[in-house]
Design an enzyme around this catalytic site. Structure first.
Site, PDB file in Angstrom:
ATOM      1  N   GLN A   1      -4.222  -5.540   1.616  1.00 33.47           N
ATOM      2  CA  GLN A   1      -3.010  -5.001   2.248  1.00 33.47           C
ATOM      3  C   GLN A   1      -1.781  -5.764   1.756  1.00 33.47           C
ATOM      4  OE1 GLN A   1      -3.039  -2.264   4.216  1.00 33.47           O
ATOM      5  NE2 GLN A   1      -0.818  -2.343   4.457  1.00 33.47           N
TER       6      GLN A   1
ATOM      7  N   ASP B   1      -6.991   1.587  -3.884  1.00 37.39           N
ATOM      8  CA  ASP B   1      -5.551   1.868  -3.816  1.00 37.39           C
ATOM      9  C   ASP B   1      -5.016   2.547  -5.071  1.00 37.39           C
ATOM     10  OD1 ASP B   1      -4.055   1.198  -1.529  1.00 37.39           O
ATOM     11  OD2 ASP B   1      -4.347  -0.943  -1.887  1.00 37.39           O
TER      12      ASP B   1
ATOM     13  N   LYS C   1      -6.793   2.073   9.345  1.00 37.88           N
ATOM     14  CA  LYS C   1      -7.735   2.303   8.240  1.00 37.88           C
ATOM     15  C   LYS C   1      -9.174   2.083   8.723  1.00 37.88           C
ATOM     16  CE  LYS C   1      -4.253   1.263   4.786  1.00 37.88           C
ATOM     17  NZ  LYS C   1      -3.589   0.302   3.899  1.00 37.88           N
TER      18      LYS C   1
END
Ligand code: GUN
Length: 286
Positions: free
Chosen positions: A99, A122, A55
């Site tokens: 995460q 997200d 990422k």
């Protein structure tokens, strides 16, 4: 024997990154700095380390400002929430991602609820999930968003066709099913308790595999001419990666299929960048 066309996720992701990089330049011209993504990683889960690294590299490629906040496994839930609250207020940051998975002593849902919906890169916040359910604009979860882009890339008309999503997670299965419904498909959500999965898969024009079990979906189950999107990334005993679908057998029957690796994975990252860009653009009303 005819073989499926491979949907190249890596190539598609690079195209999307190209568009984003151009938008980043325009954003910088207008606003004076780049969109910013903060990734928070807790502990030393090996897979998470690789994902977060990928990422960060992607952020660099498109010209984002990116921050990696790595905190120890032993951090208290309260201290983690404080980090998120600070990022919520940080004007350099337009997207926040924590995460997953998190250590057992930290509530994932509390963490997700603490990220303000406007910075929820997200798309996991209940506000964004709710907007998806009722068809209002909001941030879409990255993996299902990437799945839809891959389906669109085939050029095949989806309306009225039968789809099965195998897996019912909040991150992939449920939102993917809602997005297929928005495309006017007839959608079945299958899961570990589904009876006769072979038959359900066998009648489906589109198969989305998101169970997390290597080669769980047999190639012989696939309807000839189907589109197969494999979200699974599983490590085999020999160290190689495999999807949830038996790729070699399925590609003999499908019209289109995604590989693992090089399929859904790179698209998830591309859509994370897209979400962050959109969060930044919305904030400045661009
Ligand atoms: N862990 C596995 N997939 C994801 C994802 O899409 N987002 C986050 N935050 N964590 C994950």
């Amino acid at each position: 024997m005819s073989q499926a066309q491979i949907i190249d996720g890596k190539l598609l992701a690079l195209e999307i990154e190209g568009h984003i990089a151009k938008e980043v330049e325009e954003f910088k011209t207008k606003i004076g700095f780049a969109p910013g993504l903060a990734v928070v990683r807790v502990g030393n889960d090996e897979a998470s380390k690789v994902y977060v690294r990928n990422k960060e590299l992607a952020c660099k490629r498109v010209g984002f400002h990116s921050e990696h906040h790595h905190v120890p496994e032993t951090i208290s839930e309260n201290d983690l929430l404080k980090i998120i609250q600070a990022l919520n207020k940080d004007s350099k940051i337009h997207g926040i991602l924590v995460q997953l998975p998190l250590p057992k002593h930290i509530s994932e849902s509390k963490v997700i609820d603490t990220i303000i919906p406007e910075k929820d890169a997200d798309g996991f916040h209940p506000m964004n999930m709710g907007n998806l359910l009722i068809g209002k604009p909001g941030t879409l979860p990255c993996t299902p968003y990437g799945v839809i882009k891959m389906l669109e890339s085939t050029g095949v008309s989806l309306e009225g066709k039968d789809a099965v999503v195998v897996g019912r997670s909040n991150i992939v299965g449920k939102p993917a099913a809602l997005l297929l419904l928005q495309k006017s498909m007839t959608v079945t959500i299958a899961h570990s308790k589904t009876k006769n999965l072979a038959e359900v898969v066998g009648r489906s024009d589109v198969v989305i595999a998101a169970v997390g079990k290597a080669k769980m979906i047999s190639g012989e189950w696939i309807k000839p001419g189907a589109i197969v999107i494999d979200v699974g990334i599983n490590r085999l005993p020999d160290g190689k990666l495999s999807g949830d679908v038996d790729f070699e057998e399925a590609k003999k029957r499908a019209a289109f299929i995604t590989p693992v690796p090089g399929g859904v994975g790179p698209m998830t990252i591309a859509m994370l960048l897209q979400n962050t860009l959109e969060c930044a653009q919305k904030y400045y009303k661009l």
